[in-house]
Design an enzyme around this catalytic site. Structure first.
Site, PDB file in Angstrom:
ATOM      1  N   LYS A 404      -3.559  40.997  15.440  1.00 40.41           N
ATOM      2  CA  LYS A 404      -2.529  39.962  15.482  1.00 40.41           C
ATOM      3  C   LYS A 404      -1.165  40.581  15.775  1.00 40.41           C
ATOM      4  CE  LYS A 404      -5.111  36.399  14.469  1.00 40.41           C
ATOM      5  NZ  LYS A 404      -4.876  35.589  13.271  1.00 40.41           N
ATOM      6  N   ASP A 534      -8.170  40.797  -3.246  1.00 40.88           N
ATOM      7  CA  ASP A 534      -7.845  39.764  -2.271  1.00 40.88           C
ATOM      8  C   ASP A 534      -8.979  38.732  -2.182  1.00 40.88           C
ATOM      9  OD1 ASP A 534      -5.821  39.132  -0.055  1.00 40.88           O
ATOM     10  OD2 ASP A 534      -7.726  39.078   1.047  1.00 40.88           O
ATOM     11  N   GLU A 563      -6.443  37.530  -6.808  1.00 45.56           N
ATOM     12  CA  GLU A 563      -5.563  36.764  -5.926  1.00 45.56           C
ATOM     13  C   GLU A 563      -6.363  35.548  -5.458  1.00 45.56           C
ATOM     14  OE1 GLU A 563      -3.795  35.836  -1.799  1.00 45.56           O
ATOM     15  OE2 GLU A 563      -5.774  36.644  -2.247  1.00 45.56           O
ATOM     16  N   LYS A 673       3.493  41.145   7.222  1.00 46.60           N
ATOM     17  CA  LYS A 673       2.061  41.407   7.404  1.00 46.60           C
ATOM     18  C   LYS A 673       1.753  41.894   8.820  1.00 46.60           C
ATOM     19  CE  LYS A 673       0.492  37.363   6.242  1.00 46.60           C
ATOM     20  NZ  LYS A 673      -0.507  36.303   5.974  1.00 46.60           N
TER      21      LYS A 673
END
Length: 818
Positions: A404, A534, A563, A673
């Site tokens: 990404k 996560d 999380e 991120k």
């Protein structure tokens, strides 16, 4: 199952009582005395056995004669149908048995009567009322037993904190006070006492606390227990008859009207003589009780004088410390897992190591990544703000397939570092370090530097893989294959994460589980004792129960943070199977009503196992409240998080009031991120544009006030304004033989745009104030730990809070002002 203690049980003639709650002898299993013939049971004279109705015999009884001809009902355990004796023998046996039961000494023994003979001789030799009663029960053909009954002598039900009937333990940390509750009641009007008892990991009694009735008429009692060390503790609730209070209540009423005066004094003599003879009673108490007994028995003294001796302040103090009890009934012992402090208390700070020290060369248009060495330089400032956990996103190699770009775009340039959660590349997977960050030696140095500053390193454990992860080729069975043969990537429609493959535990659960365990053990060996997991809600619960249980059995100091922003049932399930703490819905609770309800929920309803970590922001979460609330919103949310839960967290940039979101999203624009994001923290502080001093003060307050380190002690207070939130926390802190009380009152204006004023009404009982804490006018002093101001407060108090100046009071109650 409940048990009745051996001490102070009713006399043997009471068919509802037996020592330790043990059942009366079962005629079908109790060995017969010498000379008795088995299989021959006689019916009691005073209650001939009735034949079962024909319909019942036909539908429910499978009958068959035994060796002696006795008929039994096979479908009803413990019930025997026996032939009735002749009326004449029955009548004679009745009178004789009753006489013998009354006259024979308790030590006598008698053989049982043979079948077909009269019971006269045997009855004359009956030994005790218990023997006679047992004989009558046996003759009736009904085995008396309390085995398996739900209720004990004093019913004790609804014990809390209990998780799934004790299949999972409730949780605590050393020094944390745990609210224990139970519903306890009894028949009749005699007085009742209730006690909470804490047992240490060795099973020894560690604490015993009287429980108080929460609301009259509810039979609900509460108390606080405080374990002092890590380990597998247990607790129980005792219900018991309060013999002294029962006598005192009746005596004060009857003596006051001149009724049964001598009888009440005589009963008082019996009571105090018994109390004086109790094993373990201190000599001073015993002598006091004997003195009271003599006074009560002295008929030459006025009744009022005798009663005063039995109800004096000295007597009341002694029986409050050590009650005179009977019918003591203990609940089951329920598990309480006490883990190290970091499991339930802590201030977290998150940063990306690659951004700390990252440099952009404008001339060449290239980035140089930050490293563990440059990131370590930021640790001193983090520790200086009072944080004690530094949390790192994944530090592993990042895949290039479907990487990404900025702001989650699908196309990445050569300088785009990619998302750290797209784990895995030719350089390695979860057991490797991204080359740009450094080596394992560099990581070990980072951990060591953090430790020197009082910081623990928390590492992200993200069980997923990029398409370039070595697992993809070595273990394709660890992923989900779609109908077209491709591996399924992560989706949260309409969002797509083509750079991430979720793992699948159903194809090779053993192989995948052992691989994850190997990875966790690897990082533990490098000093990591906290893992932020996560998306654990996308993996099966059995796996987490196994992994955390296996790791904690060998490394009880390791802490796992979930999380999980998902449905409550799953979040609670994760807490039950072992996650020590969890992210929470706090981030989205912004109005007065939302905040009050959520504080009540996490401190009272789910606090047995669920420990919420109140993060104010994350790389994924930038709420509208922070986007549009200005600097006041950042201060408001920090106060609520730091004082509302023993666990709270901040993602880097919060202290710089970063608030700009990507269009149409609830996350930061230019999100870290997907790119490097170095920040000028020092410059912002020099310019007075940093929230760091405010965060530092909040962490100082947390460290100095023990009441803020507990979860269950929060009480929401009433206010008159729809934007004023008020709550209090009180704790009794014990050190050796001394103790003190710490009380904090928090009042917050949750409207970041306008001044709010109104009245705060305090429930003074929740503050646990003593007489010495009040001023002569009935007020008490409070000191604002944020502003330094002091005021006199009482039951109702005027407040005015300007969010642009100071949106909150964090008040400490002064003690012992007299």
């Amino acid at each position: 199952m409940v048990q009745v203690s051996q001490a102070n049980t009713p006399p043997p003639s009471d068919p509802a009582s037996s020592p330790s709650g043990a059942p009366a002898p079962d005629p079908s299993t109790t060995p017969a005395p010498p000379g008795a013939e088995t299989g021959a049971a006689a019916a009691p004279a005073e209650q001939p056995v009735k034949k079962a109705p024909a319909r019942r015999r036909a539908s429910t009884a499978r009958k068959g004669p035994d060796a002696e001809g006795t008929t039994s009902v096979a479908d009803e355990p413990g019930i025997a149908v026996v032939p009735a004796a002749e009326p004449k023998a029955r009548a004679k046996r009745t009178s004789t048995a009753r006489t013998a039961a009354a006259k024979e000494p308790a030590a006598a023994k008698a053989p049982a009567a043979k079948s077909g003979t009269t019971r006269t001789a045997t009855a004359k030799k009956a030994t005790t009322p218990r023997k006679a009663t047992t004989t009558r029960r046996k003759a009736a053909g009904t085995a008396f037993s309390r085995e398996g009954l739900v209720y004990g002598r004093i019913p004790v039900v609804g014990v809390s904190p209990v998780v799934e009937d004790g299949r999972f333990p409730a949780k605590a940390v050393p020094g944390e006070s745990i609210r224990v509750g139970a519903t306890v009641f009894r028949e009749g009007h005699d007085a009742l006492g209730v006690t909470a008892v804490l047992y240490d990991p060795q099973g020894s009694e560690a604490e015993r606390v009287p429980m108080r009735l929460t609301t009259p008429g509810t039979d609900r009692y509460e108390a606080w227990l405080t374990p002092t060390a890590e380990g597998a503790w247990t607790f129980a609730v005792e219900g018991w008859g309060d013999m002294f209070e029962t006598w005192r209540h009746a005596a004060e009423i009857k003596v006051g009207v001149g009724q049964d005066v001598d009888l009440m004094m005589a009963e008082g003599v019996v009571l105090f003589d018994r109390a004086a003879a109790e094993p373990g009673r201190p000599d001073t108490d015993a002598e006091l009780f004997r003195s009271v007994s003599r006074t009560l028995g002295n008929g030459e003294l006025p009744a009022e004088h005798r009663l005063e001796a039995g109800t004096s302040a000295e007597v009341l103090a002694v029986v409050a410390e050590r009650p005179v009890r009977d019918l003591v009934t203990e609940s089951r012992r329920y598990p309480l897992k006490v883990e190290r402090a970091a499991a339930g208390r802590g201030s977290w700070y998150e940063f990306f190591p690659r951004s700390e020290g990252a440099i952009f060369d404008a001339e060449s248009g290239t980035w140089t990544s930050g490293t563990f060495r440059t990131a370590a330089e930021r640790l001193e400032a983090v520790a200086g703000m009072g944080f004690d956990v530094i949390y790192l996103p994944p530090i592993h190699p990042i895949g290039t397939a479907h990487r990404k770009g900025p702001n989650n775009t699908l196309t990445a340039g050569p300088q785009d570092p990619g998302s750290p959660w797209a784990i895995g590349a030719p350089e390695g997977g979860h057991d490797a370090i991204h080359p740009d960050l450094g080596s394992f030696e560099d990581f070990d140095g980072f951990v060591a530097r953090a430790g020197d500053l009082g910081l623990e390193v928390a590492l992200d454990l993200a069980l997923q893989a990029s398409p370039d992860h070595p697992w993809v080729t070595a273990h394709p069975e660890w992923f989900t294959t779609r109908a077209d043969g491709s591996i399924a990537y992560a989706e949260n429609p309409p969002k797509k994460y083509q750079d991430i493959y979720p793992i699948n535990f159903d194809n090779d659960p053993e192989g995948l589980s052992l691989e994850v365990l190997r990875i966790v053990e690897l990082w533990i060996s490098h000093g990591v004792k906290i893992f932020r997991v996560d998306n654990p809600h996308t993996k099966p619960l059995w796996f987490w129960e196994w992994l955390i249980g296996t790791v904690n059995a060998k490394h009880p100091e390791v802490v796992f943070l979930a999380e999980a922003f998902t449905r409550p049932a799953m979040m609670q399930g994760l807490a039950r199977v072992g996650f020590q703490q969890s992210y929470s819905y706090f981030t989205w609770r912004n109005t007065k009503k939302e905040i009050e309800e959520y504080l009540e929920e996490v401190s009272h309803e789910t606090s047995a196992v669920y420990r919420p970590n109140f993060f104010v922001n994350t790389p994924d979460i930038l709420t509208e409240y922070l986007q549009f609330g200005g600097p006041a919103a950042f201060r408001i949310r920090a106060v609520l998080a730091a004082t509302g839960s023993p666990l709270w967290g901040v993602y880097a940039g919060y202290e710089l009031y970063e608030h700009v979101a990507r269009a149409g999203a609830e996350e930061y624009v230019d999100n870290e991120k997907y790119e490097y994001r170095p920040r000028d923290f020092a410059g912002a502080e020099e310019r007075g544009e940093s929230l760091a001093p405010y965060l530092t003060r909040l962490n100082e307050i947390r460290r100095r006030h023990a009441s803020l380190g507990d979860l269950q002690n929060l009480t929401v207070q009433s206010t008159s304004d729809d934007a004023l939130v008020a709550y209090t926390k009180t704790k009794t802190v014990r050190h050796g033989g001394s103790s003190y009380k710490d009380t904090v009152i928090v009042v917050v204006n949750v409207d970041p745009h306008a001044v709010r004023e109104g009245t705060v009404w305090l429930d003074l009982e929740s503050l646990n104030l003593d007489d010495a804490d009040f001023n002569e006018d009935g007020s008490f002093w409070v000191d604002d730990l944020l502003s330094g101001h002091s005021w006199k407060w009482g039951t109702h108090n005027y407040v005015r809070l300007d969010p642009h100046y100071d949106p909150a009071h964090v008040l400490h109650v002064r003690r012992n002002v007299k």
